[in-house]
Design a protein around this motif. Sequence first.
Motif, mmCIF file in Angstrom:
data_model
loop_
_atom_site.group_PDB
_atom_site.id
_atom_site.type_symbol
_atom_site.label_atom_id
_atom_site.label_comp_id
_atom_site.label_asym_id
_atom_site.label_seq_id
_atom_site.Cartn_x
_atom_site.Cartn_y
_atom_site.Cartn_z
ATOM 1 N N LEU A 88 0.828 -1.209 0.000
ATOM 2 C CA LEU A 88 0.000 0.000 0.000
ATOM 3 C C LEU A 88 0.863 1.261 0.000
ATOM 4 O O LEU A 88 0.562 2.238 -0.678
ATOM 5 N N THR A 89 1.939 1.209 0.777
ATOM 6 C CA THR A 89 2.851 2.351 0.818
ATOM 7 C C THR A 89 3.503 2.567 -0.540
ATOM 8 O O THR A 89 3.604 3.695 -1.024
ATOM 9 N N PHE A 90 3.913 1.475 -1.165
ATOM 10 C CA PHE A 90 4.538 1.530 -2.489
ATOM 11 C C PHE A 90 3.555 2.099 -3.513
ATOM 12 O O PHE A 90 3.933 2.844 -4.427
ATOM 13 N N CYS A 91 2.273 1.751 -3.364
ATOM 14 C CA CYS A 91 1.236 2.266 -4.272
ATOM 15 C C CYS A 91 0.909 3.730 -4.003
ATOM 16 O O CYS A 91 0.248 4.380 -4.811
ATOM 17 N N GLY A 92 1.352 4.231 -2.847
ATOM 18 C CA GLY A 92 1.109 5.634 -2.527
ATOM 19 C C GLY A 92 -0.143 5.889 -1.729
ATOM 20 O O GLY A 92 -0.522 7.034 -1.479
ATOM 21 N N VAL A 93 -0.797 4.822 -1.263
ATOM 22 C CA VAL A 93 -2.054 4.976 -0.537
ATOM 23 C C VAL A 93 -1.831 5.303 0.930
ATOM 24 O O VAL A 93 -2.520 6.116 1.516
#
Length: 350
Positions: free
Chosen positions: A330-335
């Motif tokens: 999720l962090t990698f996706c920017g969420v």
Amino acid sequence: MNLTTEQLNKHLDTGSLSAVYIISGDEPLLIQESSVAIRKQAKLNGYDERKVFHVDGKFDWETILLETDNISLFSKKKFVEIRLISGKPGEKGSRVIQEYLSKTSKETITLFIAPKLERSATKSKWFTSICNAGKCIKIWPIQSSQFPQWMSSKLNRFNIKVSNEALEILVHKVEGNLLAATQEIEKLKLLAPKAEISGEVMSSLVTDNAKFNVFILLDNIMEGNPKKACRILQRLKDEGIDVTIILWAIIRDLRVLIKATEATIKKESVDSYLQRVGVWDKRKPLFKKTMNRVSIGQLGQMLRLAGAIDQSIKGLRKGSPWNDLTTLVLTFCGVRPLSSKSFKLFLQNA
């Protein structure tokens, strides 16, 4: 001349044929479909005699040259299929292919089929000779973002009309599994009503055959598609994929992104670096897109998160590897970018 599979279909729909084709790639189903389409059109154009050569390490290349002198008593038009098992014909094979192309009759159509070729092979004399003489079709794996359009085109080709909702349901059920997608379309050809298929009808006709792999997960992470990425992650977990394999793949991409960003800061060529570390041409735009939306500081932070997850897997840190991996995705996706406080709490037991 280079063609995509879609362009190949349009080319064949005109009824005209090139003297030479080469199909290469690592998607067996798409290679088979393109090969069948070329064979079918050739047969319609009167190329009834078909000769197939399976080129392996023990193959005698001279038999191909003999074919150019062998005129059938029953058919002047010939369809010659040369299957390059390894995609590496060698020095003799390269020479024979070039000589064969120079001698081939106008009444002969030749189809070369090869696996995914290395960059050096695509610049070789034998490959460029084939491309200069005819059509080159490189088969690439269908990316997640391209799958709905691919499905839509395939349905249109068989005059199967579906609503937007029905298309979304079909994609959801079979995405990542080309064989299942093809089987479902064959089923729709037999069972679907002639009118436009609604979402409700589609749900009753298809089954959930979605098959994902780590590479599809990585592409969706790069695209910043959190909903899809988490769905794939859950499916991989359900299928028993080792969490270490997934983590390793994410760490690898994070390290490449950090080095590529550093190259940009130093005014060095990003393309050259990505090429040097073996990033596929099809994935380069994804890396560049991610570099534009994620800072080098965030990349470093995620690399440390990945390190903490690795310690959890090894029993050196408390925590749930799968839950923590979801946080990382999720962090990698920017969420869910972690605040400094949350980041410290996450690592406190590392």
